[in-house]
Design a protein around this motif. Structure first.
Motif, short mmCIF file in Angstrom:
data_model
loop_
_atom_site.label_atom_id
_atom_site.label_comp_id
_atom_site.label_asym_id
_atom_site.label_seq_id
_atom_site.Cartn_x
_atom_site.Cartn_y
_atom_site.Cartn_z
N UNK A 65 0.84 -1.19 0.00
CA UNK A 65 0.00 0.00 0.00
C UNK A 65 0.87 1.25 0.00
N UNK A 66 0.31 2.35 -0.49
CA UNK A 66 1.09 3.60 -0.58
C UNK A 66 1.60 4.05 0.77
N UNK A 67 0.77 3.91 1.83
CA UNK A 67 1.21 4.34 3.16
C UNK A 67 2.36 3.48 3.67
N UNK A 68 2.37 2.19 3.33
CA UNK A 68 3.46 1.31 3.73
C UNK A 68 4.75 1.69 3.02
N UNK A 69 4.65 2.02 1.75
CA UNK A 69 5.83 2.45 0.99
C UNK A 69 6.37 3.75 1.57
#
Length: 57
Positions: free
Chosen positions: A2-6
């Motif tokens: 997910x974008x937040x994890x990246x």
């Protein structure tokens, strides 16, 4: 991922990049991002928590 994890991964890598010579493994969890890296021939593990604190394990 997910974008937040990246985004969390990148932020934690930026914080941890000043210590290890290079990073061998990255393990993202909900509470922290863990890095396994090498410093002067030794293998070390760092945890960068969501609040910005960083601990060597």
């Amino acid at each position: 991922m997910a974008k937040d994890t990246v985004k969390r991964n990148r932020k934690a890598q930026d914080k941890a990049s000043e210590r290890p010579d290079y990073i061998l493994e990255t393990v993202p969890t909900p509470d922290f991002v863990e890095f396994v890296g090498r410093v002067g021939g030794n293998v070390v593990t760092y945890r960068v928590y969501n609040d910005g604190s960083m601990y060597e394990k």
